[in-house]
Design a protein around this motif. Structure first.
Motif, PDB file in Angstrom:
ATOM      1  N   ALA A   9      26.960 -87.783   5.803  1.00 49.04           N
ATOM      2  CA  ALA A   9      27.933 -87.788   4.706  1.00 49.04           C
ATOM      3  C   ALA A   9      27.797 -89.052   3.862  1.00 49.04           C
ATOM      4  N   GLU A  10      27.489 -90.191   4.492  1.00 51.14           N
ATOM      5  CA  GLU A  10      27.370 -91.461   3.781  1.00 51.14           C
ATOM      6  C   GLU A  10      26.115 -91.521   2.924  1.00 51.14           C
ATOM      7  N   ARG A  11      24.976 -91.294   3.541  1.00 47.72           N
ATOM      8  CA  ARG A  11      23.697 -91.529   2.867  1.00 47.72           C
ATOM      9  C   ARG A  11      23.233 -90.352   2.017  1.00 47.72           C
ATOM     10  N   GLN A  12      23.411 -89.172   2.506  1.00 46.16           N
ATOM     11  CA  GLN A  12      22.870 -88.007   1.818  1.00 46.16           C
ATOM     12  C   GLN A  12      23.933 -87.236   1.042  1.00 46.16           C
ATOM     13  N   THR A  13      25.166 -87.613   1.183  1.00 49.35           N
ATOM     14  CA  THR A  13      26.304 -86.867   0.628  1.00 49.35           C
ATOM     15  C   THR A  13      26.187 -85.380   0.958  1.00 49.35           C
ATOM     16  N   VAL A  14      25.847 -85.122   2.209  1.00 54.64           N
ATOM     17  CA  VAL A  14      25.682 -83.753   2.693  1.00 54.64           C
ATOM     18  C   VAL A  14      26.599 -83.565   3.889  1.00 54.64           C
ATOM     19  N   THR A  15      27.327 -82.475   3.896  1.00 52.77           N
ATOM     20  CA  THR A  15      28.083 -82.105   5.084  1.00 52.77           C
ATOM     21  C   THR A  15      27.568 -80.747   5.542  1.00 52.77           C
ATOM     22  N   THR A  16      27.059 -80.713   6.749  1.00 55.30           N
ATOM     23  CA  THR A  16      26.470 -79.482   7.278  1.00 55.30           C
ATOM     24  C   THR A  16      27.072 -79.143   8.636  1.00 55.30           C
ATOM     25  N   PRO A  17      28.379 -78.909   8.700  1.00 55.48           N
ATOM     26  CA  PRO A  17      28.971 -78.626  10.009  1.00 55.48           C
ATOM     27  C   PRO A  17      28.477 -77.318  10.621  1.00 55.48           C
ATOM     28  N   ASN A  18      28.181 -76.322   9.793  1.00 54.99           N
ATOM     29  CA  ASN A  18      27.702 -75.052  10.350  1.00 54.99           C
ATOM     30  C   ASN A  18      26.323 -75.206  10.966  1.00 54.99           C
ATOM     31  N   PHE A  19      25.434 -75.952  10.313  1.00 62.54           N
ATOM     32  CA  PHE A  19      24.093 -76.147  10.844  1.00 62.54           C
ATOM     33  C   PHE A  19      24.141 -76.970  12.129  1.00 62.54           C
ATOM     34  N   GLN A  20      24.985 -78.000  12.160  1.00 65.59           N
ATOM     35  CA  GLN A  20      25.103 -78.807  13.366  1.00 65.59           C
ATOM     36  C   GLN A  20      25.650 -77.971  14.526  1.00 65.59           C
ATOM     37  N   SER A  21      26.610 -77.117  14.262  1.00 66.19           N
ATOM     38  CA  SER A  21      27.146 -76.249  15.308  1.00 66.19           C
ATOM     39  C   SER A  21      26.109 -75.231  15.754  1.00 66.19           C
ATOM     40  N   PHE A  22      25.314 -74.720  14.817  1.00 65.31           N
ATOM     41  CA  PHE A  22      24.290 -73.752  15.161  1.00 65.31           C
ATOM     42  C   PHE A  22      23.292 -74.338  16.160  1.00 65.31           C
ATOM     43  N   LEU A  23      22.912 -75.590  15.971  1.00 62.48           N
ATOM     44  CA  LEU A  23      21.982 -76.228  16.894  1.00 62.48           C
ATOM     45  C   LEU A  23      22.562 -76.293  18.305  1.00 62.48           C
ATOM     46  N   VAL A  24      23.836 -76.613  18.402  1.00 67.19           N
ATOM     47  CA  VAL A  24      24.489 -76.690  19.711  1.00 67.19           C
ATOM     48  C   VAL A  24      24.508 -75.318  20.375  1.00 67.19           C
ATOM     49  N   TYR A  25      24.894 -74.297  19.627  1.00 69.96           N
ATOM     50  CA  TYR A  25      24.987 -72.964  20.207  1.00 69.96           C
ATOM     51  C   TYR A  25      23.609 -72.397  20.545  1.00 69.96           C
ATOM     52  N   ALA A  26      22.601 -72.717  19.752  1.00 72.24           N
ATOM     53  CA  ALA A  26      21.242 -72.260  20.061  1.00 72.24           C
ATOM     54  C   ALA A  26      20.745 -72.903  21.355  1.00 72.24           C
ATOM     55  N   LEU A  27      21.037 -74.183  21.531  1.00 76.00           N
ATOM     56  CA  LEU A  27      20.633 -74.866  22.759  1.00 76.00           C
ATOM     57  C   LEU A  27      21.363 -74.289  23.973  1.00 76.00           C
ATOM     58  N   LEU A  28      22.653 -74.010  23.826  1.00 74.01           N
ATOM     59  CA  LEU A  28      23.398 -73.390  24.920  1.00 74.01           C
ATOM     60  C   LEU A  28      22.819 -72.018  25.277  1.00 74.01           C
ATOM     61  N   LEU A  29      22.463 -71.236  24.273  1.00 75.25           N
ATOM     62  CA  LEU A  29      21.879 -69.918  24.521  1.00 75.25           C
ATOM     63  C   LEU A  29      20.537 -70.040  25.242  1.00 75.25           C
ATOM     64  N   ILE A  30      19.710 -70.972  24.805  1.00 75.34           N
ATOM     65  CA  ILE A  30      18.384 -71.143  25.407  1.00 75.34           C
ATOM     66  C   ILE A  30      18.489 -71.588  26.862  1.00 75.34           C
TER      67      ILE A  30
END
Length: 134
Positions: A62-83
């Motif tokens: 959020a600071e450096r890139q002015t990007v908020t990607t909560p869905n993508f960050q959550s997707f990574l967690v759920y993909a790892l849990l599934l794997i």
């Protein structure tokens, strides 16, 4: 109402162990369950590290890139849990039992998944509005 020291320590309730008024039994129970206690303590520390890293990553994005990607960050967690956990569950229960369990309780799983995803979305979104020092 007194409870047994072993039961109190298994629930990690030191107050319950003191209520049982059996310090010798409490010490024996602690000596027998120290491996479980250390495992729970270590898993708690790992979880704390994961939460902290999520906070730092969200804040830096959020600071450096002015990007908020909560869905993508959550997707990574759920993909790892599934794997990790789906193969373990399939091996432990077998594909037939897993399918029957999902078929029997699908509405409950969908409800809990929606609540969990929305909760993670708002937590990660909130991290982007805070500083690391807050």
């Amino acid at each position: 109402m007194a409870c047994s020291p072993l039961r109190a320590l298994r629930a990690l309730d030191p107050i319950g162990a003191l209520r049982a008024l059996d310090p010798i039994g409490a010490l024996r129970a602690l000596r027998n369950d120290w491996k479980r206690f250390v495992l729970i303590l270590a898993l708690g520390q790992i979880l704390s590290l994961c939460i902290t890293s999520t906070s730092v990553l969200s804040n830096k994005l959020a600071e450096r890139q002015t990007v908020t990607t909560p869905n993508f960050q959550s997707f990574l967690v759920y993909a790892l849990l599934l794997i990790v956990y789906m193969p373990l569950t399939l091996v432990r229960l077998g594909p037939r039992k897993v399918w029957l369990n999902i078929k029997k309780r699908y509405y409950w799983y969908i409800f809990m998944a929606l609540v969990d995803v929305e909760g993670n979305f708002f937590v990660i979104k909130a991290f982007s509005y805070t500083s690391l020092l807050s």
